[in-house]
Design an enzyme around this catalytic site. Structure first.
Site, PDB file in Angstrom:
ATOM      1  N   LYS A  97       8.651 -21.613   7.506  1.00 18.07           N
ATOM      2  CA  LYS A  97       8.215 -20.340   8.109  1.00 18.07           C
ATOM      3  C   LYS A  97       6.918 -19.851   7.454  1.00 18.07           C
ATOM      4  CE  LYS A  97      10.022 -16.270   6.589  1.00 18.07           C
ATOM      5  NZ  LYS A  97       9.102 -15.184   6.210  1.00 18.07           N
ATOM      6  N   ASN A  98       6.906 -19.867   6.121  1.00 15.03           N
ATOM      7  CA  ASN A  98       5.766 -19.266   5.426  1.00 15.03           C
ATOM      8  C   ASN A  98       4.509 -20.133   5.456  1.00 15.03           C
ATOM      9  OD1 ASN A  98       7.308 -17.044   5.011  1.00 15.03           O
ATOM     10  ND2 ASN A  98       7.741 -17.434   2.848  1.00 15.03           N
ATOM     11  N   ARG A 156       5.692  -9.111   8.296  1.00 13.24           N
ATOM     12  CA  ARG A 156       4.691  -9.004   7.246  1.00 13.24           C
ATOM     13  C   ARG A 156       3.476  -9.913   7.535  1.00 13.24           C
ATOM     14  NH1 ARG A 156       2.787  -6.091   2.884  1.00 13.24           N
ATOM     15  NH2 ARG A 156       1.686  -7.502   1.528  1.00 13.24           N
ATOM     16  N   CYS A 190      10.123  -7.565   5.466  1.00 10.25           N
ATOM     17  CA  CYS A 190      11.324  -7.223   4.701  1.00 10.25           C
ATOM     18  C   CYS A 190      11.053  -6.043   3.772  1.00 10.25           C
ATOM     19  CB  CYS A 190      11.753  -8.415   3.864  1.00 10.25           C
ATOM     20  SG  CYS A 190      12.600  -9.678   4.810  1.00 10.25           S
ATOM     21  N   ARG A 237       4.864  -2.863  -0.447  1.00 11.02           N
ATOM     22  CA  ARG A 237       4.117  -4.121  -0.284  1.00 11.02           C
ATOM     23  C   ARG A 237       2.698  -3.774   0.163  1.00 11.02           C
ATOM     24  NH1 ARG A 237       7.980  -8.477   2.668  1.00 11.02           N
ATOM     25  NH2 ARG A 237       6.388  -9.925   1.940  1.00 11.02           N
ATOM     26  N   PRO A 238       1.888  -3.315  -0.797  1.00 10.47           N
ATOM     27  CA  PRO A 238       0.534  -2.881  -0.449  1.00 10.47           C
ATOM     28  C   PRO A 238      -0.350  -4.050  -0.022  1.00 10.47           C
ATOM     29  CG  PRO A 238       0.864  -2.801  -2.828  1.00 10.47           C
ATOM     30  CD  PRO A 238       2.176  -3.210  -2.237  1.00 10.47           C
ATOM     31  N   ILE A 239      -1.495  -3.730   0.598  1.00 12.34           N
ATOM     32  CA  ILE A 239      -2.460  -4.772   0.978  1.00 12.34           C
ATOM     33  C   ILE A 239      -3.822  -4.484   0.345  1.00 12.34           C
ATOM     34  CG2 ILE A 239      -1.337  -5.523   3.127  1.00 12.34           C
ATOM     35  CD1 ILE A 239      -3.334  -3.650   4.608  1.00 12.34           C
ATOM     36  N   ASP A 240      -3.775  -3.770  -0.797  1.00  6.95           N
ATOM     37  CA  ASP A 240      -5.034  -3.396  -1.459  1.00  6.95           C
ATOM     38  C   ASP A 240      -5.882  -4.611  -1.835  1.00  6.95           C
ATOM     39  OD1 ASP A 240      -2.744  -3.750  -3.152  1.00  6.95           O
ATOM     40  OD2 ASP A 240      -3.956  -3.139  -4.867  1.00  6.95           O
ATOM     41  N   ASP A 273      11.922 -16.079  -3.547  1.00  8.43           N
ATOM     42  CA  ASP A 273      12.667 -16.211  -2.291  1.00  8.43           C
ATOM     43  C   ASP A 273      14.003 -16.936  -2.478  1.00  8.43           C
ATOM     44  OD1 ASP A 273      10.630 -14.931  -0.994  1.00  8.43           O
ATOM     45  OD2 ASP A 273       9.687 -16.751  -0.241  1.00  8.43           O
ATOM     46  N   ILE A 277       8.473 -10.439  -9.064  1.00  4.00           N
ATOM     47  CA  ILE A 277       7.496 -10.425  -7.972  1.00  4.00           C
ATOM     48  C   ILE A 277       7.608  -9.145  -7.146  1.00  4.00           C
ATOM     49  CG2 ILE A 277       6.572 -11.694  -5.972  1.00  4.00           C
ATOM     50  CD1 ILE A 277       6.355 -13.271  -8.602  1.00  4.00           C
ATOM     51  N   ARG A 337      15.041 -14.327  11.394  1.00  2.39           N
ATOM     52  CA  ARG A 337      13.598 -14.342  11.149  1.00  2.39           C
ATOM     53  C   ARG A 337      13.186 -15.580  10.360  1.00  2.39           C
ATOM     54  NH1 ARG A 337      12.076 -10.206   7.703  1.00  2.39           N
ATOM     55  NH2 ARG A 337      10.156 -11.350   7.901  1.00  2.39           N
TER      56      ARG A 337
HETATM   57  N1  EPU Z   1       0.736  -7.185  -3.833  1.00  2.00           N
HETATM   58  C1  EPU Z   1      -0.036  -6.068  -4.093  1.00  2.00           C
HETATM   59  N2  EPU Z   1      -1.172  -5.904  -3.371  1.00  2.00           N
HETATM   60  C2  EPU Z   1      -1.579  -6.777  -2.415  1.00  2.00           C
HETATM   61  C3  EPU Z   1      -0.779  -7.909  -2.154  1.00  2.00           C
HETATM   62  C4  EPU Z   1       0.384  -8.090  -2.882  1.00  2.00           C
HETATM   63  O1  EPU Z   1       0.302  -5.257  -4.939  1.00  2.00           O
HETATM   64  O2  EPU Z   1      -2.632  -6.559  -1.805  1.00  2.00           O
HETATM   65  C5  EPU Z   1       1.991  -7.362  -4.607  1.00  2.00           C
HETATM   66  C6  EPU Z   1       3.211  -7.261  -3.688  1.00  2.00           C
HETATM   67  O3  EPU Z   1       3.587  -5.918  -3.485  1.00  2.00           O
HETATM   68  C7  EPU Z   1       4.250  -8.042  -4.447  1.00  2.00           C
HETATM   69  C8  EPU Z   1       3.424  -9.143  -5.116  1.00  2.00           C
HETATM   70  O4  EPU Z   1       2.070  -8.682  -5.102  1.00  2.00           O
HETATM   71  O5  EPU Z   1       4.853  -7.257  -5.414  1.00  2.00           O
HETATM   72  C9  EPU Z   1       3.522 -10.487  -4.441  1.00  2.00           C
HETATM   73  O6  EPU Z   1       3.091 -10.410  -3.111  1.00  2.00           O
HETATM   74  P1  EPU Z   1       2.428 -11.626  -2.335  1.00  2.00           P
HETATM   75  O7  EPU Z   1       1.196 -11.109  -1.679  1.00  2.00           O
HETATM   76  O8  EPU Z   1       2.320 -12.818  -3.219  1.00  2.00           O
HETATM   77  O9  EPU Z   1       3.540 -11.929  -1.228  1.00  2.00           O
HETATM   78  P2  EPU Z   1       3.406 -11.915   0.338  1.00  2.00           P
HETATM   79  O10 EPU Z   1       2.205 -12.666   0.758  1.00  2.00           O
HETATM   80  O11 EPU Z   1       3.605 -10.538   0.845  1.00  2.00           O
HETATM   81  C10 EPU Z   1       4.702 -14.161   0.594  1.00  2.00           C
HETATM   82  C11 EPU Z   1       5.906 -14.621   1.381  1.00  2.00           C
HETATM   83  C12 EPU Z   1       7.151 -13.988   0.806  1.00  2.00           C
HETATM   84  C13 EPU Z   1       7.270 -14.418  -0.652  1.00  2.00           C
HETATM   85  C14 EPU Z   1       5.999 -14.032  -1.427  1.00  2.00           C
HETATM   86  C15 EPU Z   1       5.994 -14.505  -2.859  1.00  2.00           C
HETATM   87  C16 EPU Z   1       5.058 -15.002   3.591  1.00  2.00           C
HETATM   88  C17 EPU Z   1       5.018 -14.585   5.015  1.00  2.00           C
HETATM   89  N3  EPU Z   1       5.747 -14.239   2.767  1.00  2.00           N
HETATM   90  O12 EPU Z   1       4.689 -12.743   0.725  1.00  2.00           O
HETATM   91  O13 EPU Z   1       8.240 -14.516   1.544  1.00  2.00           O
HETATM   92  O14 EPU Z   1       8.383 -13.783  -1.236  1.00  2.00           O
HETATM   93  O15 EPU Z   1       4.840 -14.581  -0.762  1.00  2.00           O
HETATM   94  O16 EPU Z   1       6.156 -15.877  -2.914  1.00  2.00           O
HETATM   95  O17 EPU Z   1       4.504 -16.024   3.241  1.00  2.00           O
HETATM   96  C18 EPU Z   1      10.344 -14.499   2.574  1.00  2.00           C
HETATM   97  O18 EPU Z   1      10.051 -15.580   3.116  1.00  2.00           O
HETATM   98  O19 EPU Z   1      11.518 -14.032   2.587  1.00  2.00           O
HETATM   99  C19 EPU Z   1       9.322 -13.735   1.871  1.00  2.00           C
HETATM  100  C20 EPU Z   1       9.469 -12.458   1.563  1.00  2.00           C
END
Ligand code: EPU
Length: 423
Positions: A26-27, A96, A120, A125-128, A312, A334, A404
């Site tokens: 999926k990811n 997401r 989820c 889960r910010p996008i800063d 995960d 994480i 999902r």
């Molecule tokens: N974070 C920030 N700011 C940002 C981006 C991330 O503070 O701009 C923080 C997040 O809040 C979190 C940490 O950094 O605390 C890690 O976030 P990351 O960006 O690495 O994760 P993601 O891209 O949102 C993906 C997977 C998740 C998986 C994580 C970590 C996808 C679609 N999602 O999420 O998968 O847990 O990487 O490996 O690829 C799942 O499949 O159940 C799932 C949640």
């Protein structure tokens, strides 16, 4: 998010035996589908898992003007003539990964309009980091009324050096997606090293992109003007693999996982082995047998960016350790709020104490069925795993979360001899 009122009725206590061929990841599939928007032509994505999130990505691509269809297990995406750079709030809120379209749309169209993504509930889960990186690549970004407007004044992003404060998977992917058609060289320092990043980069290379260093902390991307479509096979889903292995470890029995990415699953497998399960792997197969009671894991299981133990897989391994002999301790590094599944597990008789980042699991002899709710994707799978090892019947609601991420979950469990019914 998903208004799925269906439930699983699971009767536990059966040993599970058999084989499962692992679904595509999926990811990986989701960012690759966003990447397909960058290609001027048709992409055939083989082994694409049929998941609600994948269908959400197809709806997004369709609203951007692409033609998409599923042909068996192939997703076919034609991005020859995109017609829009905007994604509605509703589509953005479905998952997401919708945020991954930001880099791809910007890279292809020079502007985009999106909103904050859904996904989820694992804490904030910010996008800063995504936004700061795109700004550094020349994007002008305005946020008004929850909508995010991005524009590249010259039509193309400019290559630059970006050092991430944390190796965020999503931010790394968004930068890559924007950088492959940028002017000049983009360097990402402290990039995420997850296997799904490598899969995205392999796909983009098949489309003509120039990317080096994926799988390491420093990724270098030389922008090119155009990308073309290609045929590509999505990597196997290492987290679905960890889930089915944890289910077999929890319930007891024998499982052969086929189409497994053994090397990528090593951080999980090396911990699983410490429970006393027999685990053997060859090229693309993993064999697991659990005879007696599992043993607790002596050292703290710390979730970390790859190649650390994957966040995960935290919930599903916890489901197996609830009935292990002794005490295991998880440390979730994480996400801030990734222990929501513990309420349901406690209801089923588990002895779990959550203290901030740590969860202490004291092994109990037995679990019993209960009425429980899946509150997120992996947490939901963990409750299903516990239910399969419990005495009696569990009624699990909120299974839209499980749909999902797991293709034909109940068929896989039934094929192993588990008793599970969707109602
Ligand atoms: N974070 C920030 N700011 C940002 C981006 C991330 O503070 O701009 C923080 C997040 O809040 C979190 C940490 O950094 O605390 C890690 O976030 P990351 O960006 O690495 O994760 P993601 O891209 O949102 C993906 C997977 C998740 C998986 C994580 C970590 C996808 C679609 N999602 O999420 O998968 O847990 O990487 O490996 O690829 C799942 O499949 O159940 C799932 C949640």
């Amino acid at each position: 998010m998903h208004k799925n009122t269906q439930k699983f009725v699971i009767t536990g206590g059966r040993r599970l035996c058999g084989e499962i061929a692992l679904q595509g990841s999926k990811n990986s599939a989701l960012p690759i589908m966003a990447a397909a928007f960058l290609a001027q032509g048709e992409t055939v994505l083989k082994g694409c898992p049929k998941l609600t999130d994948v269908y959400s990505a197809m709806r997004i691509l369709t609203c951007l003007g692409c033609r998409c269809r599923m042909e068996g297990s192939n997703a076919v995406i034609d991005s020859s003539s995109p017609g829009s750079f905007s994604i509605s709030d509703e589509l953005m809120g479905e998952m997401r990964s919708s945020i991954m379209f930001m880099g791809a749309i910007l890279g292809r169209m020079g502007e985009c309009e999106v909103s904050a993504p859904g996904g989820c509930e694992l804490g904030p889960r910010p996008i800063d980091m995504h936004l700061a990186a795109l700004r550094k690549m020349g994007a002008e970004i305005n946020i008004r009324g929850g909508r995010i407007y991005c524009r590249l004044p010259s039509g193309r992003a400019r290559g630059t050096k970006i050092s991430l404060s944390f190796p965020s998977v999503g931010a790394t992917e968004n930068i890559i997606l924007c950088a492959v058609r940028a002017e000049g060289e983009t360097i990402i320092n402290n990039a995420a090293r997850e296997p799904e990043i490598c899969d995205l980069c392999s796909f983009l290379r098949c489309c003509g992109a120039d990317i080096k260093g994926d799988g390491e902390s420093r990724i270098v991307i030389n922008g090119i003007e155009n990308l073309h479509g290609c045929e590509y096979t999505v990597m196997p889903d290492r987290i679905a693999g960890a889930t089915y292995l944890s289910i077999a470890a929890a319930a007891g029995g024998e499982l052969i996982l086929k189409n497994a990415c053994v090397a990528e699953m090593e951080p999980f497998l090396s911990v699983l082995e410490q429970t006393g399960c027999c685990v053997y792997s060859s090229e693309n197969r993993i064999y697991l047998r659990r005879g007696g009671r599992l043993r607790a894991i002596k050292n703290r299981i710390r979730t970390m960016p790859h190649p650390g133990f994957p966040t995960d897989a935290q919930a599903v391994l916890m489901a197996a350790l609830i009935t292990a002999e002794g005490t295991s301790v998880f440390e979730e590094n994480i996400f801030d709020c990734r222990y929501r599944h513990t309420d349901a597990l406690i209801k089923m008789g588990a002895d779990i104490e959550v203290m901030g980042k740590a969860a202490v699991i004291r092994g109990v002899d037995r679990l019993h069925g209960a009425e429980a709710e899946a509150t997120d994707l992996r947490g939901g799978a963990a409750v299903a795993a516990a239910a399969l090892s419990a005495d009696g019947t569990t009624v699990l609601t909120g299974i839209g979360h499980i749909d999902r991420g797991y293709e034909k979950f109940e068929e896989a469990v039934t094929s192993l001899g588990g008793i599970i019914r969707r109602e």
